[in-house]
Design a protein around this motif. Sequence first.
Motif, PDB file in Angstrom:
ATOM      1  N   UNK A 250       0.828  -1.188   0.000  1.00  0.00           N
ATOM      2  CA  UNK A 250       0.000   0.000   0.000  1.00  0.00           C
ATOM      3  C   UNK A 250       0.867   1.243   0.000  1.00  0.00           C
ATOM      4  N   UNK A 251       0.229   2.377  -0.279  1.00  0.00           N
ATOM      5  CA  UNK A 251       0.887   3.673  -0.256  1.00  0.00           C
ATOM      6  C   UNK A 251       0.060   4.642   0.576  1.00  0.00           C
ATOM      7  N   UNK A 252       0.748   5.574   1.233  1.00  0.00           N
ATOM      8  CA  UNK A 252       0.074   6.663   1.932  1.00  0.00           C
ATOM      9  C   UNK A 252       0.227   7.926   1.108  1.00  0.00           C
ATOM     10  N   UNK A 253      -0.886   8.603   0.838  1.00  0.00           N
ATOM     11  CA  UNK A 253      -0.894   9.837   0.064  1.00  0.00           C
ATOM     12  C   UNK A 253      -1.370  10.973   0.975  1.00  0.00           C
ATOM     13  N   UNK A 254      -0.758  12.136   0.841  1.00  0.00           N
ATOM     14  CA  UNK A 254      -1.169  13.286   1.644  1.00  0.00           C
ATOM     15  C   UNK A 254      -1.233  14.537   0.785  1.00  0.00           C
ATOM     16  N   UNK A 255      -2.040  15.510   1.233  1.00  0.00           N
ATOM     17  CA  UNK A 255      -2.140  16.789   0.532  1.00  0.00           C
ATOM     18  C   UNK A 255      -2.756  17.812   1.463  1.00  0.00           C
ATOM     19  N   UNK A 256      -2.557  19.095   1.139  1.00  0.00           N
ATOM     20  CA  UNK A 256      -3.060  20.183   1.969  1.00  0.00           C
ATOM     21  C   UNK A 256      -1.935  20.966   2.603  1.00  0.00           C
ATOM     22  N   UNK A 260       4.061  22.312   8.958  1.00  0.00           N
ATOM     23  CA  UNK A 260       4.733  21.658  10.090  1.00  0.00           C
ATOM     24  C   UNK A 260       5.233  20.264   9.713  1.00  0.00           C
ATOM     25  N   UNK A 261       5.315  19.983   8.422  1.00  0.00           N
ATOM     26  CA  UNK A 261       5.791  18.676   7.981  1.00  0.00           C
ATOM     27  C   UNK A 261       4.733  17.593   8.029  1.00  0.00           C
ATOM     28  N   UNK A 262       3.462  17.960   8.255  1.00  0.00           N
ATOM     29  CA  UNK A 262       2.400  16.972   8.439  1.00  0.00           C
ATOM     30  C   UNK A 262       2.092  16.157   7.185  1.00  0.00           C
ATOM     31  N   UNK A 263       2.650  16.555   6.032  1.00  0.00           N
ATOM     32  CA  UNK A 263       2.445  15.791   4.805  1.00  0.00           C
ATOM     33  C   UNK A 263       3.507  14.707   4.624  1.00  0.00           C
ATOM     34  N   UNK A 264       4.633  14.825   5.321  1.00  0.00           N
ATOM     35  CA  UNK A 264       5.665  13.797   5.262  1.00  0.00           C
ATOM     36  C   UNK A 264       6.433  13.736   3.962  1.00  0.00           C
ATOM     37  N   UNK A 292      -3.710  14.207  13.296  1.00  0.00           N
ATOM     38  CA  UNK A 292      -3.993  15.160  14.350  1.00  0.00           C
ATOM     39  C   UNK A 292      -4.140  16.541  13.733  1.00  0.00           C
ATOM     40  N   UNK A 293      -4.056  17.567  14.555  1.00  0.00           N
ATOM     41  CA  UNK A 293      -4.117  18.918  13.997  1.00  0.00           C
ATOM     42  C   UNK A 293      -3.012  19.143  12.988  1.00  0.00           C
ATOM     43  N   UNK A 294      -1.768  18.809  13.400  1.00  0.00           N
ATOM     44  CA  UNK A 294      -0.615  19.065  12.539  1.00  0.00           C
ATOM     45  C   UNK A 294       0.354  17.889  12.523  1.00  0.00           C
ATOM     46  N   UNK A 295      -0.156  16.664  12.687  1.00  0.00           N
ATOM     47  CA  UNK A 295       0.709  15.496  12.546  1.00  0.00           C
ATOM     48  C   UNK A 295      -0.092  14.333  11.982  1.00  0.00           C
ATOM     49  N   UNK A 296       0.623  13.319  11.482  1.00  0.00           N
ATOM     50  CA  UNK A 296       0.006  12.162  10.835  1.00  0.00           C
ATOM     51  C   UNK A 296       0.706  10.906  11.319  1.00  0.00           C
ATOM     52  N   UNK A 297      -0.059   9.819  11.511  1.00  0.00           N
ATOM     53  CA  UNK A 297       0.511   8.549  11.952  1.00  0.00           C
ATOM     54  C   UNK A 297      -0.078   7.403  11.140  1.00  0.00           C
ATOM     55  N   UNK A 298       0.767   6.392  10.902  1.00  0.00           N
ATOM     56  CA  UNK A 298       0.316   5.173  10.222  1.00  0.00           C
ATOM     57  C   UNK A 298       0.900   3.974  10.959  1.00  0.00           C
ATOM     58  N   UNK A 299       0.236   2.824  10.822  1.00  0.00           N
ATOM     59  CA  UNK A 299       0.746   1.579  11.392  1.00  0.00           C
ATOM     60  C   UNK A 299       0.620   0.488  10.344  1.00  0.00           C
ATOM     61  N   UNK A 327      14.884  19.388  19.065  1.00  0.00           N
ATOM     62  CA  UNK A 327      13.669  20.114  18.703  1.00  0.00           C
ATOM     63  C   UNK A 327      13.457  20.107  17.200  1.00  0.00           C
ATOM     64  N   UNK A 328      12.245  20.461  16.806  1.00  0.00           N
ATOM     65  CA  UNK A 328      11.936  20.600  15.380  1.00  0.00           C
ATOM     66  C   UNK A 328      10.880  19.635  14.912  1.00  0.00           C
ATOM     67  N   UNK A 329      10.209  20.012  13.832  1.00  0.00           N
ATOM     68  CA  UNK A 329       9.166  19.179  13.251  1.00  0.00           C
ATOM     69  C   UNK A 329       9.781  18.083  12.389  1.00  0.00           C
ATOM     70  N   UNK A 330       9.075  16.976  12.280  1.00  0.00           N
ATOM     71  CA  UNK A 330       9.499  15.866  11.421  1.00  0.00           C
ATOM     72  C   UNK A 330       8.855  16.056  10.060  1.00  0.00           C
ATOM     73  N   UNK A 331       9.646  16.425   9.072  1.00  0.00           N
ATOM     74  CA  UNK A 331       9.100  16.649   7.729  1.00  0.00           C
ATOM     75  C   UNK A 331       9.062  15.361   6.914  1.00  0.00           C
TER      76      UNK A 331
END
Length: 534
Positions: A250-256, A260-264, A292-299, A327-331
Amino acid sequence: MESAAGTVADSGNTRHKVIAVAAGEAHTLALSGDGYVYAWGRGMFGRLGTGSESDELFPVRVKFQDSDLKFVAVAAGAYHSLALADDGSVWSWGYNSCILFTVQFVISAVIAGGMMSLAIDNLGALWMWGNCPQENSNGDGSLTFVSSFTPIPVWDFHGHTVVKVACGNEHVVALVSAGEKHKGDDLVCYTWGSNGHGQLGLGDTENRVRPEMVGTFNHDFQWTVYEVACGAFHTALLTRKKRPSDTVESLCWTFGLGDRGQLGHGTTQTVLVPEPVKELPHPVYLVSVDCGLFHTSVVSSAGDVWSWGMEKGLGLCPDASFTGTDSGDAISPLQISGDGVHGPKFNDPVQVSCGAAHTVLVARDGYKLWSWGRGRSGVLGNGKTVDCFAPSIVLWPPLNEDFKQEELNQPDKTVDKKGSNEDSEMEKKISLAMEEMKLLQSKLSTMERYASILHCSIFGKPFEEQDIPNSLQNSGTYDIAREWESMLESADHRKLVRLEMFYRNMLAGVKDKMMKKRIQEIIKEYLPPSTQGK
C-alpha cells in the motif's frame, strides 16, 4: 483528528479487549468487546460523558441512561463524543450535544470532526449535522457553514454507496462506490468544504459547496483508496494495488497544508494534489492512518508505526516542545519504537488514532494500548498529566472494573442478606481504595511535573525514565556524590557549558539575595525603631 469505529466483533471478544479507539482534541474514547464505552482525558464541556467536567487520568466507563445498551462504534470530535448503539440510536455528549437521533435505517458508522458529525446508514446514505457546509443564501454559489441540530442527508451520492468518510475542521472526504453497490476496488474519492490550503486535493484552493471527485484516483489509476483521515487542514489516504495483484502493498498519500511537515514529503510546502509519502519503506501494507491537527501517523500490518509533523511527529504544540538539538518538526516519517518491554514492534495492530496533539495505538489484537504526545488533563490514560515523548502503556483494563469482576468470580458468593452486606462493604472499600489511588497518582503527577521542570531548566530537555540514576533504579538509594561525578564524566562539552552557566546564574542569584538581606539587617540595626517599617 476525527475518528470512527466499526462494529463489535463476534462473541470471542472479551470484556478486556479494545476493538476501537477515538481521539479528540484532548480526550480519548475506547470501545470494549462487550459493547461498553470508556473515556479519559479533559472533561471540559462534559465530553467524557461522566456527568461532570472533571478530568480523568485513567479510563472510566461512560454511563448511559439505558444501562442495557450495547455499543458498536465510537467517534471523537474536538469537544464532543459520539457512540452508536446496536439498536441504531446515535448518542452524543460534550459541547452543544444531546441524544441525537434514531432513524428507520440501521446506522453502520459514526464520524466526528472539529465541530461536525456524520453517520452512514446501512443503505450507504450519508447524514451530517453540526457545522455543515452549505451554499451561501445570497445565491452567488459561495460556501458558508450553517449549524444544523438535526441530521440532514447528503443527496449528492443518491444511487451510490458511501463506504467511508472523514472530516477535518471544515472539509469532508468520502469514499463512494462507482456503481450502486460497493464491489471490490470500485471506490471513488470525493471531497468538499473549505479548501484554503488545498486540503481537498483538487489542484487549487477554491472552496467546494458540493462533493467533487479527486481526479488523481480515477478509474484508470492502478491504486484504489481504502482508508481516509483528515487533520485540521490536511488529508491522508491509504491506497492498495487493484486486484488482481501479485503483491500485498500500500501507499500513503497526503495533501493540503504542510507547514509543520504533516504531509511527510520532506518539505514544509503546501500540496494541492495527492502525493505519496515516498520515505515510507516498500513494500509495506498499512492497516490504519489518522491525522492530528498538525501530525500524521500510520501503522503497518507488521506492527511498525511511523509519525510525521509537528514536534518530531508527536503533534506537540509549541508551548510543550522539545528543546536543544532534539527540537523541530518531522518533515519525513519517523519510526515510533516500542517500549522495550514488549519489543520494538507493536504486534497484531488494530488501529492508530490521533488527537489534536496526542496519539493512541491499539495493538496485541486489542489487549494493549499505548499513547504518546501531549499529556495534559490525563489524555494519555497512563495516570499522568505530563508529556510523553515515547509510547507509554495506557492503564487498561481499568482497575476498578478488574476488582469488581474478581469479586463476581468468587466461588463462595451467596445472594443472602449477609452476602449483600458484604458486597456493599467491599464496594465501599474498593471505592475508597480507588479514591486514595487517584489522590496518590495526582501527587505523583505533580512531583513528576516539578522534577521535569527542574530537569529541563538544567539539562535542556524533558525528564524521561532513563534519566533516573542507576543507583536509585537498582537499590532505591541515591548516592548523590557518585552520581554527580558519573554525570560530569559522561557529559559532553555542550552539556558541561550549559551546567556551568546554570550554576553560575544560580550562585549569582544567591549572592545577590545574601547581599540584599545583609543590607536590610544593617538598616534595621542602625535606624531608630520609630522609622522602621515606613
